[in-house]
Design a protein around this motif. Structure first.
Motif, PDB file in Angstrom:
ATOM      1  N   UNK A 190      -6.126 -12.333  18.461  1.00 48.94           N
ATOM      2  CA  UNK A 190      -7.300 -11.468  18.312  1.00 48.94           C
ATOM      3  C   UNK A 190      -6.932  -9.986  18.383  1.00 48.94           C
ATOM      4  N   UNK A 191      -5.776  -9.658  18.951  1.00 49.04           N
ATOM      5  CA  UNK A 191      -5.386  -8.245  19.040  1.00 49.04           C
ATOM      6  C   UNK A 191      -5.186  -7.622  17.663  1.00 49.04           C
ATOM      7  N   UNK A 192      -4.971  -8.442  16.643  1.00 53.05           N
ATOM      8  CA  UNK A 192      -4.754  -7.894  15.315  1.00 53.05           C
ATOM      9  C   UNK A 192      -5.996  -7.204  14.756  1.00 53.05           C
ATOM     10  N   UNK A 193      -7.159  -7.480  15.338  1.00 51.32           N
ATOM     11  CA  UNK A 193      -8.352  -6.730  14.926  1.00 51.32           C
ATOM     12  C   UNK A 193      -8.226  -5.267  15.344  1.00 51.32           C
ATOM     13  N   UNK A 194      -7.356  -4.985  16.312  1.00 52.46           N
ATOM     14  CA  UNK A 194      -7.170  -3.618  16.813  1.00 52.46           C
ATOM     15  C   UNK A 194      -5.910  -2.956  16.293  1.00 52.46           C
ATOM     16  N   UNK A 195      -4.910  -3.757  15.903  1.00 50.05           N
ATOM     17  CA  UNK A 195      -3.648  -3.139  15.483  1.00 50.05           C
ATOM     18  C   UNK A 195      -3.372  -3.271  13.991  1.00 50.05           C
ATOM     19  N   UNK A 196      -4.218  -4.017  13.275  1.00 48.92           N
ATOM     20  CA  UNK A 196      -4.048  -4.161  11.837  1.00 48.92           C
ATOM     21  C   UNK A 196      -2.923  -5.091  11.432  1.00 48.92           C
ATOM     22  N   UNK A 197      -2.287  -5.727  12.414  1.00 51.69           N
ATOM     23  CA  UNK A 197      -1.193  -6.656  12.125  1.00 51.69           C
ATOM     24  C   UNK A 197      -1.719  -7.993  11.647  1.00 51.69           C
ATOM     25  N   UNK A 198      -0.795  -8.887  11.403  1.00 49.76           N
ATOM     26  CA  UNK A 198      -1.175 -10.234  10.998  1.00 49.76           C
ATOM     27  C   UNK A 198      -0.422 -11.231  11.867  1.00 49.76           C
ATOM     28  N   UNK A 199      -0.938 -12.428  11.911  1.00 48.83           N
ATOM     29  CA  UNK A 199      -0.352 -13.481  12.729  1.00 48.83           C
ATOM     30  C   UNK A 199       1.034 -13.854  12.201  1.00 48.83           C
ATOM     31  N   UNK A 200       2.001 -13.857  13.097  1.00 45.26           N
ATOM     32  CA  UNK A 200       3.372 -14.256  12.766  1.00 45.26           C
ATOM     33  C   UNK A 200       3.529 -15.716  13.175  1.00 45.26           C
ATOM     34  N   UNK A 201       3.521 -16.619  12.197  1.00 44.33           N
ATOM     35  CA  UNK A 201       3.571 -18.058  12.467  1.00 44.33           C
ATOM     36  C   UNK A 201       4.920 -18.518  13.026  1.00 44.33           C
ATOM     37  N   UNK A 202       5.902 -17.642  13.026  1.00 43.43           N
ATOM     38  CA  UNK A 202       7.227 -17.985  13.544  1.00 43.43           C
ATOM     39  C   UNK A 202       7.662 -17.017  14.648  1.00 43.43           C
ATOM     40  N   UNK A 203       6.709 -16.386  15.301  1.00 43.51           N
ATOM     41  CA  UNK A 203       7.029 -15.359  16.301  1.00 43.51           C
ATOM     42  C   UNK A 203       7.964 -15.880  17.401  1.00 43.51           C
TER      43      UNK A 203
END
Length: 178
Positions: A35-48
């Motif tokens: 959910x933090x990506x709503x604030x940082x503009x990032x996207x989910x990294x499926x292999x983080x």
């Protein structure tokens, strides 16, 4: 360069280097915090989790040897409680960088994050680092309150979009000097 210990403790938590067997559960925890990506503009990294374990989450010119990914577990139950990634020696050899800290949403508001950071800051200071840095999305008000409350209250820089907007994002780099 002195690295933080591969295992350390607080009153209620054990923090240790992540193992390969933990990649799947750590990835699930990481995705819980997407959910933090709503604030940082990032996207989910499926292999983080896998990427951090094998390659690291490195700054420009960084090396895997200076990166660390650690799991945070409750002492009493052994349950996975959180995730911590750090980098030793960026942007200067005397700097310690907190890349990412996330606590399970079911454990928010219980003081566990403060407990981790308090002990971590003590370890880092004893290791003779001169400063600790963390990068926070400007729109992530809970994280800004958290980090400034932990003493990372000097602004090193602001990076990202120059103007405010719903689809604009910027980060603030916070520093605590010892």
């Amino acid at each position: 360069m002195k690295m933080i210990p591969s295992q350390w403790e607080t009153n209620r938590l054990t923090i240790k280097d992540m193992t390969q067997q933990e990649i799947t559960t750590v990835q699930e925890l990481y995705e819980q915090g997407s959910y933090i990506h709503q604030w940082d503009g990032g996207s989910l990294d499926k292999k983080y989790a896998s990427r951090c374990f094998t390659e690291g989450d490195l700054p420009p010119g960084g090396t895997r040897a200076q990166f660390n990914i650690q799991v945070i577990r409750l002492k009493d139950k052994g349950n996975l409680a959180g995730l911590l990634t750090t980098y030793h020696g960026y942007p200067t050899p005397e700097s310690f960088y907190i890349n990412y800290l996330y606590m399970d949403k079911e454990l928010h508001k219980k003081g566990l994050g403060r407990e981790v950071v308090s002990e971590l800051l003590s370890i880092v200071e004893q290791a003779e680092y001169r400063e600790v840095r963390a990068n926070v999305a400007i729109k992530n008000w809970p994280a800004l309150r958290f980090w400034t409350g932990q003493g990372l209250n000097t602004i090193q820089g602001i990076y990202g979009d120059k103007e405010y907007g719903a689809d604009k994002y910027a980060d603030i780099e916070l520093v605590k000097v010892f």
